[in-house]
Design an enzyme around this catalytic site. Structure first.
Site, PDB file in Angstrom:
ATOM      1  N   GLU A  19     -12.797  -0.228  29.847  1.00 52.74           N
ATOM      2  CA  GLU A  19     -12.157   0.800  29.020  1.00 52.74           C
ATOM      3  C   GLU A  19     -11.699   1.983  29.863  1.00 52.74           C
ATOM      4  OE1 GLU A  19     -11.418  -0.022  26.143  1.00 52.74           O
ATOM      5  OE2 GLU A  19     -12.714  -1.786  26.035  1.00 52.74           O
TER       6      GLU A  19
ATOM      7  N   GLY B 187       0.774  -1.240   0.000  1.00 57.25           N
ATOM      8  CA  GLY B 187       0.000   0.000   0.000  1.00 57.25           C
ATOM      9  C   GLY B 187       0.795   1.273   0.000  1.00 57.25           C
TER      10      GLY B 187
END
Length: 660
Positions: A439, A219
């Site tokens: 989290e 890429g």
């Protein structure tokens, strides 16, 4: 002035047209001859009679002559006309009950009947079988002619090269369309200048480079650079994939290599581009059994053509690969690939240039800041950035925007880097609470441990395959990582598991941290065995040097590790992980109030930015979330959230994304 590129002749040509006309007349003559043979062999039809009537007339002596054919069919003439089916007839046809025999011939001779013998007449079905071979031969001949005219003798072109010649009509890509690879552009521009003005270099004793190898991660724009070379060089440009050389037929690959370079010599000076050259350029003798013999023959022929006994002056080979480690050393030496051009992931300035290239043909709003967008995409390749801009345009169209706004590009960036939001996923309140504290533990450990990257965003909205994310972004492009940063990353990874244990107890710890544990274990093992950061092991590479079979390396490159060293490595990995776990527990214990505040804010807002978490860390109250900026002439259409009545809540947790 650009030199014209030779064109291939179009159409079947004079020889093809003459062959087609000749084939038509040959088929016509064959059909006419067959029909003439059939018509001449068929007689005037005679009425059929029964064998009994034939026997009666024979006994009366009324049969004058007969014609005996192969089989049981008999045709003859009466001496006087006989009534057959109410009509007088002189001729007759009879089907004998038995095969023609000597007894039948004796009877006819006794009655003084003239006997003739003929072959069996051809029926309509027999006529078809006579014509069918000619039709098959003609069809095969026409098929061969068509393939020869359409593709240069395709029926016999197994050994011909499949390289495509770029003409002036092909879409043109120039170096203006390439950004983020300035050094590679300079190297390739020198090759192009050499082709255009060789005297400038040869007068000082320089020679034309034989080849250039583009090396870099997927890429990063290696193929795009080759297309730009084709657009800038104004010389014949042949492009081919490495996998096009090898077929199921033995010797085809080497034959195609020879044909490719013969075409190149005919159009010299020219450029030949081979994409993914590792398909044919891997180490010879790799793996068990001596490797793939057909592929090695192809590689040997390629080595000879690039730099063998005969010179290929004026033919420059450009190749691209993202696996330079598996290529054969003979292919990489000077004289074949004189230059290895590294095309790496772009830096900040390169990402900014790439984003400008991909947004210049799109209706971009005035609030779009390319520099800010480039700073928030570290580690992304050119293909990733092109995908980000495309996703932003699609998102703007879905929202019925008249232009692509910054909010569209920011949301597209989160979608590309974190995964698409799954707002329709049903989570119970207990699962949401567990996810919020998980989290929140990552977020608190991130901001309270020195060495971590700045916290970018923390969310309990499911994205991709994760039920929640705590996402960090480095402040600048990073080429190496310090010991302090690695240890801080380990602390951050175990923050979620430790938060669950502190808040809900040891018995309610969930499996949501499985991805965190996997990443932390791999990082700790590299910390000890590859990077030499363990005091007990020292700066020694331990293990992890074994190469996979059939990937281009010999099996003999394995390095043995003693049992004592392996045990020492395992103990050091365990020590590093336990120290990180203890630091995470100490950090969250000291900042338990902050953990509760972050978790409650996540339950209320679902997503917090890094600045909002820092406000909570300073003891400030979060202000009401402002409404999104009004965009003129825009109607945002949100999809309804589907809430099924019964759904099994999934497990939470997910990888913490931190691009390097």
């Amino acid at each position: 002035m650009p030199l014209p590129i030779p064109q291939k002749p179009k159409g079947p040509g004079r020889w093809g047209k003459a062959s087609k006309q000749l084939s038509f007349w040959v088929l016509l003559v064959l059909l006419a001859g067959t029909l003439f043979t059939y018509m001449s062999g068929s007689k005037e039809s005679a009425p059929k009679i029964s064998y009994t009537q034939y026997n009666q007339e024979l006994e009366r002596g009324n049969v004058a002559a007969v014609t005996m054919q192969e089989g049981k069919l008999l045709t003859g003439d009466f001496r006087t006309k006989v009534q057959i089916s109410g009509r007088p007839a002189q001729r007759f046809t009879v089907l004998l009950p038995i095969q023609n025999s000597d007894r039948e011939v004796t009877r006819l001779q006794e009655k003084n009947v003239q006997i003739r013998a003929e072959a069996e007449s051809t029926s309509f079905g027999g006529l078809i079988f006579m014509i069918l071979p000619y039709i098959i031969i003609f069809g095969a001949w026409m098929l061969i002619l068509r393939q020869m005219q359409a593709g240069g003798a395709k029926a016999f072109s197994f050994g011909k090269s499949k390289a495509k010649l770029l003409t002036a009509d092909s879409p043109k890509v120039t170096f203006a369309d390439v950004a983020g690879a300035d050094e590679a552009k300079v190297e390739l521009e020198e090759i192009i200048e050499f082709l255009k003005d060789p005297q400038k270099f040869t007068k000082l004793g320089g020679r034309l480079p034989k080849g250039a190898l583009l090396v870099g991660p997927p890429g990063t724009g290696k193929t795009l650079l080759a297309r730009a070379v084709a657009g800038e060089a104004a010389r014949p440009f042949f492009s081919m994939s490495g996998s096009d050389f090898v077929e199921m037929f033995v010797g085809v690959g080497a034959s195609r290599v020879r044909d490719l370079f013969e075409q190149g010599k005919a159009h010299a000076p020219c450029i030949i581009f081979i994409d993914e050259i590792d398909a044919v350029g891997r180490h010879r003798g790799a793996g068990l059994g001596g490797g793939h013999d057909e592929r090695e023959q192809t590689l040997n022929q390629l080595l000879v053509e690039m730099d063998g006994f005969e010179s290929n002056d004026g033919v420059i080979l450009i190749a691209a690969t993202n696996r330079p480690d598996v290529l054969d050393p003979a292919l990489l030496r000077p004289g074949r690939f004189d230059r290895q051009i590294v095309v790496d992931a772009p830096d900040l300035r390169g990402r900014e240039g790439i984003l400008k290239v991909h947004t210049r043909n799109k209706p971009i709003a005035d609030d779009v800041n390319i520099t800010t967008l480039a700073r928030g995409t570290p580690g992304m390749s050119g293909a990733d950035l092109a995908n980000l801009v495309n996703e932003g345009a699609l998102l703007a169209a879905r929202r019925s925007h008249d232009k692509v706004y910054m909010v569209d590009l920011e949301d597209a960036k989160d979608k590309v880097m974190l995964g698409a939001e799954r707002k329709s996923m049903v989570m119970s309140e207990q699962e949401r609470t567990l996810t919020a504290y998980h989290e929140g533990g990552h977020a608190v450990c991130t901001i309270k441990t020195k060495g971590n990257d700045p916290l970018h965003k923390v969310t309990i909205v499911p994205r991709g395959r994760a039920m929640g994310l705590a996402f960090t972004l480095p402040e600048d492009d990073r080429l190496s990582i310090t010991r302090e940063q690695l240890e801080a990353m380990l602390v951050r990874m175990y923050g979620g598991r430790v938060a669950e244990e502190l808040v809900f107890g040891h018995g309610r710890v969930t499996t949501g941290a499985s991805s965190d544990i996997q990443q932390a274990t791999g990082l700790a093992r590299r910390y000890v065995s590859q990077w030499g950061l363990s005091e007990a092991i020292g700066p020694i590479l331990v293990g992890d040097n074994e190469q996979e079979l059939f990937l281009g390396r010999e099996i003999q490159t394995r390095r043995e590790v003693s049992e004592r060293t392996a045990q020492l490595v395992d103990s050091e990995v365990t020590r590093v992980i336990k120290e990180a776990y203890s630091r995470a527990k100490e950090t969250l214990t000291e900042n338990l109030d902050l953990l509760h505040a972050v978790a409650n804010a996540l339950l209320d807002r679902e997503t917090l930015t890094g600045d909002e978490v820092m406000q909570l860390a300073r003891g400030e109250t979060l202000p009401p979330r402002p409404a999104p900026p009004a965009i003129p002439s825009v109607t945002v259409k949100e999809s309804p959230v589907i809430q099924p009545k019964t759904a099994k809540p999934p497990l939470f947790g997910g990888p913490e994304v931190a691009p390097a």
